[in-house]
Design an enzyme around this catalytic site. Structure first.
Site, short mmCIF file in Angstrom:
data_model
loop_
_atom_site.label_atom_id
_atom_site.label_comp_id
_atom_site.label_asym_id
_atom_site.label_seq_id
_atom_site.Cartn_x
_atom_site.Cartn_y
_atom_site.Cartn_z
N LYS A 94 0.82 -1.23 0.00
CA LYS A 94 0.00 0.00 0.00
C LYS A 94 0.85 1.27 0.00
CE LYS A 94 -0.02 -2.35 3.98
NZ LYS A 94 -0.73 -3.25 4.84
N GLU A 115 -5.16 -5.57 -5.40
CA GLU A 115 -6.35 -5.75 -4.54
C GLU A 115 -5.97 -5.95 -3.08
OE1 GLU A 115 -9.95 -5.76 -5.54
OE2 GLU A 115 -9.62 -5.30 -3.43
N ILE A 122 -11.38 -8.02 1.39
CA ILE A 122 -12.53 -7.27 0.84
C ILE A 122 -12.20 -6.78 -0.57
CG2 ILE A 122 -14.08 -5.31 1.20
CD1 ILE A 122 -13.16 -5.22 4.10
N GLY A 173 -0.51 -11.68 13.12
CA GLY A 173 -0.06 -11.35 11.75
C GLY A 173 -0.82 -10.18 11.16
N LYS A 191 -4.09 3.54 2.25
CA LYS A 191 -5.21 2.80 1.65
C LYS A 191 -6.30 3.74 1.12
CE LYS A 191 -4.34 -1.30 4.45
NZ LYS A 191 -4.56 -1.94 5.76
N GLY A 288 -4.10 -9.99 7.99
CA GLY A 288 -3.74 -11.37 8.34
C GLY A 288 -3.41 -12.18 7.10
N1 HSE Z 1 -1.23 -3.94 8.95
C1 HSE Z 1 -2.36 -3.97 8.09
C2 HSE Z 1 -3.61 -3.83 8.92
C3 HSE Z 1 -2.35 -5.23 7.29
O1 HSE Z 1 -3.54 -4.02 10.14
O2 HSE Z 1 -4.67 -3.55 8.38
C4 HSE Z 1 -3.33 -5.26 6.17
O3 HSE Z 1 -3.08 -4.28 5.20
#
Ligand code: HSE
Length: 344
Positions: A94, A115, A122, A173, A191, A288
């Site tokens: 991102k 994506e 999503i 994760g 994002k 994750g």
């Molecule tokens: N570190 C990001 C989050 C991972 O917690 O949303 C997914 O992009």
């Protein structure tokens, strides 16, 4: 013949991609030819002979580059190499797409799919890029960082500290290698910037954005919110006026009737309002290994099925910024988002 993938990175997402290719029975059609990592001595779930520190070689020796290492350096140079060589790219990065995606688009003719960069499982990038007419989109609002949402939920539900909740999010994760990106709002900003670029066709202007993370949301703030029936959410929003965009990430209090009130664990939610489309809502696992690998695989399969598909791109010019309204305030009441999602 199997498509040969060059995997750059083998952290949470890379290992998830490897695992999913094996478990879901793609091993005949998709081969991971080599895996580029910084350190080949770590014990890993894939065979040791696949790993190399020669990242440029991974790009050279594959049909499709799958970049899941994150960060700008060396990821950007490797994707530039891929782009110049006309190789399709799938990336979950991102930061790279938000800051330098426009350069990649300007460079090559091969498809770039991302994506997995927004909202985990999503399908929000595809929805905004291909399924909704962009010029009529007025607002995009949502929770786009799983780690922050998880932390806020755990602090409220279990009364644990910020540090304990962050450690759990890391163990699951969810968090970035540098969790500053999660808790200080950078990840959410990248994002929402990517989504805004898909709407305007222009490079997002990150410098003009308002950004505040959840670090200053204390246990006391959370208890105070509970007392008045509210919950904190780290809300990312983009507001469009013609080609101008205002981007904002900040903690907001939402009440029980608000669409972001019920958002368990690391769930993400995105709402898109269009003049003609009306309000479109998407929600699901936002972080994750499994959710993110699912989005990466979806992109890989799309490229394998139709390598000549149209590309989405945005120009090198910034979208102009819409002047900001009043900034975040310390008063509890000032944080309360209206129960009508779009009025704040
Ligand atoms: N570190 C990001 C989050 C991972 O917690 O949303 C997914 O992009």
């Amino acid at each position: 013949m199997a498509t040969r993938l060059g995997l750059l990175g083998f952290g949470t997402v890379g290992a998830g991609v490897w695992d999913m290719i094996l478990r879901q029975g793609y091993a005949d059609s998709l081969t991971i030819g080599s895996i580029g990592v910084r350190d080949t001595s770590k014990p890993r779930t894939a065979p040791a002979e696949l790993f190399t520190t020669d990242l440029a070689r991974v790009v050279e020796d594959c049909d499709v580059v799958v970049e899941v290492m994150g960060g700008l350096d060396p990821a950007f140079d490797l994707l530039a190499q891929a782009s110049r060589a006309g190789k399709p790219i799938v990336t979950a990065n991102k930061e790279l797409m938000a800051k330098r995606g426009h350069e990649l688009f300007a460079m090559g003719a091969a498809p770039i799919r991302f994506e997995a960069a927004v909202g985990g499982a999503i399908p929000v990038v595809g929805t905004v890029a291909r399924s909704i007419e962009p010029h009529q989109i007025q607002r995009i609002v949502g929770v786009l960082n799983g780690t922050s949402n998880y932390i806020l939920n755990q602090m409220r539900e279990l009364g644990i500290s910020f540090g304990e909740a962050l450690a759990e999010a890391q163990a699951l994760g969810y968090a970035e290698a540098d969790p500053t990106h999660d808790v200080d709002g950078y990840d959410s900003l990248f994002k929402i910037a990517i989504l805004s670029a898909l709407v305007t066709g222009k490079r997002p202007n990150l410098d003009a954005a308002t950004r505040q993370g959840i670090r200053e949301v204390s246990s006391q703030n959370i208890a105070d919110a509970e007392a008045v029936g509210g919950r904190w959410r780290l809300v990312a929003s983009a507001r469009f006026a013609g080609t101008a965009v205002s981007l904002e990430v900040r903690p907001k209090l939402v009440g029980p009737a608000h669409p972001l009130f019920e958002l368990p664990g690391g769930t993400n939610s995105v709402m898109i309002r269009g003049t003609h489309s009306g309000d479109v809502s998407l929600r699901g696992p936002g972080a994750g290994a499994g959710p993110t690998a699912s989005a990466v695989l979806g992109d890989i399969l799309e490229i394998v099925r139709d390598p000549h598909q149209l590309r989405r791109e945005w120009s090198v010019n910034h979208a102009p910024a819409v002047p900001e309204g009043p900034g975040p305030s310390d008063e509890l009441g000032a944080h309360f988002a209206s129960d009508v999602l779009w009025e704040d």
